[in-house]
Enzyme design. Structure first.
Site, short mmCIF file in Angstrom:
data_model
loop_
_atom_site.label_atom_id
_atom_site.label_comp_id
_atom_site.label_asym_id
_atom_site.label_seq_id
_atom_site.Cartn_x
_atom_site.Cartn_y
_atom_site.Cartn_z
N ASP A 30 8.18 -7.46 5.19
CA ASP A 30 8.56 -7.93 3.86
C ASP A 30 7.79 -9.22 3.57
OD1 ASP A 30 9.89 -9.10 1.66
OD2 ASP A 30 11.80 -8.19 2.23
N TYR A 68 9.03 -12.65 -15.10
CA TYR A 68 7.90 -11.89 -14.51
C TYR A 68 6.58 -12.50 -14.97
CZ TYR A 68 4.60 -8.13 -13.51
OH TYR A 68 3.51 -7.42 -13.06
N ASN A 70 -1.61 -7.51 -3.37
CA ASN A 70 -1.17 -6.58 -4.40
C ASN A 70 0.36 -6.44 -4.49
OD1 ASN A 70 -1.34 -3.92 -6.08
ND2 ASN A 70 -0.31 -3.30 -4.17
N ALA A 90 0.82 -1.22 0.00
CA ALA A 90 0.00 0.00 0.00
C ALA A 90 0.85 1.27 0.00
CB ALA A 90 -0.95 -0.01 1.20
N LYS A 116 3.32 -14.21 -12.84
CA LYS A 116 1.92 -13.79 -12.92
C LYS A 116 1.04 -14.94 -13.46
CE LYS A 116 2.27 -9.75 -11.03
NZ LYS A 116 1.57 -9.41 -9.78
N GLY A 140 1.56 3.24 -5.80
CA GLY A 140 0.82 2.72 -6.95
C GLY A 140 -0.58 2.18 -6.66
P1 NDP Z 1 4.63 -0.05 -7.32
O1 NDP Z 1 6.07 -0.31 -7.46
O2 NDP Z 1 4.15 1.35 -7.42
O3 NDP Z 1 4.09 -0.68 -5.95
C1 NDP Z 1 4.50 -1.96 -5.53
C2 NDP Z 1 4.11 -2.17 -4.09
O4 NDP Z 1 4.51 -3.50 -3.70
C3 NDP Z 1 4.79 -1.20 -3.15
O5 NDP Z 1 3.87 -0.75 -2.19
C4 NDP Z 1 5.87 -2.03 -2.49
O6 NDP Z 1 6.08 -1.60 -1.15
C5 NDP Z 1 5.21 -3.43 -2.47
N1 NDP Z 1 6.21 -4.47 -2.35
C6 NDP Z 1 7.15 -4.84 -3.26
N2 NDP Z 1 7.95 -5.78 -2.76
C7 NDP Z 1 7.52 -6.02 -1.50
C8 NDP Z 1 7.95 -6.88 -0.46
N3 NDP Z 1 8.99 -7.72 -0.62
N4 NDP Z 1 7.29 -6.87 0.73
C9 NDP Z 1 6.25 -6.03 0.90
N5 NDP Z 1 5.77 -5.20 -0.04
C10 NDP Z 1 6.41 -5.19 -1.22
O7 NDP Z 1 3.93 -0.95 -8.45
P2 NDP Z 1 2.38 -1.20 -8.79
O8 NDP Z 1 1.50 -0.48 -7.87
O9 NDP Z 1 2.23 -0.97 -10.23
O10 NDP Z 1 2.29 -2.77 -8.53
C11 NDP Z 1 1.33 -3.38 -7.70
C12 NDP Z 1 0.96 -4.73 -8.27
O11 NDP Z 1 0.35 -4.57 -9.53
C13 NDP Z 1 2.16 -5.67 -8.50
O12 NDP Z 1 1.79 -6.98 -8.11
C14 NDP Z 1 2.37 -5.60 -10.01
O13 NDP Z 1 2.97 -6.77 -10.50
C15 NDP Z 1 0.93 -5.46 -10.47
N6 NDP Z 1 0.74 -4.93 -11.80
C16 NDP Z 1 1.21 -3.68 -12.14
C17 NDP Z 1 1.00 -3.19 -13.39
C18 NDP Z 1 1.54 -1.88 -13.85
O14 NDP Z 1 1.61 -1.65 -15.08
N7 NDP Z 1 1.93 -0.97 -12.93
C19 NDP Z 1 0.21 -3.93 -14.38
C20 NDP Z 1 -0.23 -5.23 -13.92
C21 NDP Z 1 0.01 -5.68 -12.67
P3 NDP Z 1 7.51 -1.41 -0.45
O15 NDP Z 1 8.51 -1.14 -1.53
O16 NDP Z 1 7.29 -0.26 0.48
O17 NDP Z 1 7.73 -2.70 0.25
C1 8X3 Z 2 2.69 -5.20 -15.57
C2 8X3 Z 2 2.15 -5.06 -16.95
O1 8X3 Z 2 2.56 -5.62 -19.37
O2 8X3 Z 2 4.33 -4.42 -18.17
O3 8X3 Z 2 2.27 -6.40 -15.01
O4 8X3 Z 2 3.95 -6.75 -17.77
S1 8X3 Z 2 3.30 -5.50 -18.10
#
Ligand code: NDP
Ligand code: 8X3
Length: 253
Positions: free
Chosen positions: A60, A153, A87, A10, A157, A13
């Protein structure tokens, strides 16, 4: 009594937008991530704007002992989690397999697959016991197809896609809904993380077309959680109009 939603990742993103959307709709929130300052900021923002209680938990998701410690013995008023949004996740690197960085692979597999499983393992027994709950897995268009240099990646997914199907089967007798949401390109910190802090390279991803924004996915989550009890939205693919597959875009010059 207000419902409780737990959102992993949270601090940025999609997770941040989902937390704000659900607090606006009257949920109490457990927000998690590794960056404590970001959790505190979000807690403050929610408290100023909405009438929700917030429990920030910094851990984590890759470390089962941390997940267990944070979520395994919640205070009684936070125990009955109604909605779990899995998420937290990331892509690291964009390389062909023969040049792949093994540490990047470990980070993606440990976070996107094992982390999601660890959190679900700790939270779901309460849902099973109460015969009530809703799990929302944030997968991706990368879980529906594969693109060059993104094999690992995409594999994580695809694993989320398989786990969403498996959860639906295992939780079927317990009245637990399982929704998977598969976004296309959303401008968040996702590409900055994928390209290891290279802002120019990250910005390039979103040039020439109108990408999704995090609020679009928060809206999809709210749609899924606001359905009547007998309706489960199982799988939603949410794409920019200018994106057909994980790798096919219509970009203006
Ligand atoms: P961001 O990088 O903006 O956010 C990612 C979030 O995941 C952060 O809050 C981060 O928190 C948390 N996170 C990452 N690693 C860990 C960990 N080891 N432990 C706890 N928390 C973790 O990316 P998005 O918001 O875009 O991504 C969110 C989800 O959406 C992901 O699963 C991504 O694969 C998926 N997604 C994103 C897309 C896109 O185009 N953006 C498209 C499709 C899917 P912190 O670093 O503080 O731990
Ligand atoms: C993130 C979307 O298309 O960059 O999951 O893999 S893509």
């Amino acid at each position: 009594m207000k419902k409780i939603a737990l959102i992993t990742g949270a601090t940025s993103g999609l997770g941040r937008a989902i937390a704000l959307r659900l607090s606006k709709e009257g949920y109490n929130l457990i927000i998690t991530g590794r960056r404590k300052d970001r959790l505190e900021e979000l807690d403050k923002e929610i408290s100023v704007n909405y009438d929700s209680n917030v429990l920030p938990l910094c851990f984590d998701v890759r470390k089962y002992d941390e997940v267990e410690k944070a979520l395994g013995s919640l205070p009684v008023e936070w125990k009955n989690i109604d909605i779990l949004v899995n998420n937290a996740g990331l892509a690291v690197g964009l390389d062909p397999i023969h040049q792949g960085v093994v540490d990047d692979w470990e980070r993606m597999i440990d976070t996107n697959v094992k982390g999601l499983l660890y959190v679900t393992r700790v939270v779901s027994p309460g849902m099973v016991e109460r015969k009530s709950g809703h799990i929302i897995n944030i997968a991706s268009i990368a879980g529906k197809g594969v693109y060059p240099n993104g094999g690992v990646y995409c594999a994580t997914k695809h694993a989320v896609d398989a786990l969403s199907q498996g959860m639906r089967m295992d939780f079927l007798p317990y009245n637990i809904k399982v929704t998977q949401i598969c976004p296309g390109a959303v401008e968040t910190e996702f590409s900055l993380v994928r390209f290891k802090g290279n802002q120019d390279r990250a910005d390039q991803v979103y040039v020439g077309f109108e990408n999704l924004v995090a609020d679009d996915i928060a809206e999809a989550v709210f749609f899924a959680v606001s359905q009547p009890a007998h309706v489960d939205i199982q799988d939603m693919v949410v794409m920019p109009t200018a994106q057909a597959t994980g790798s096919m875009f219509h970009k203006e010059e």
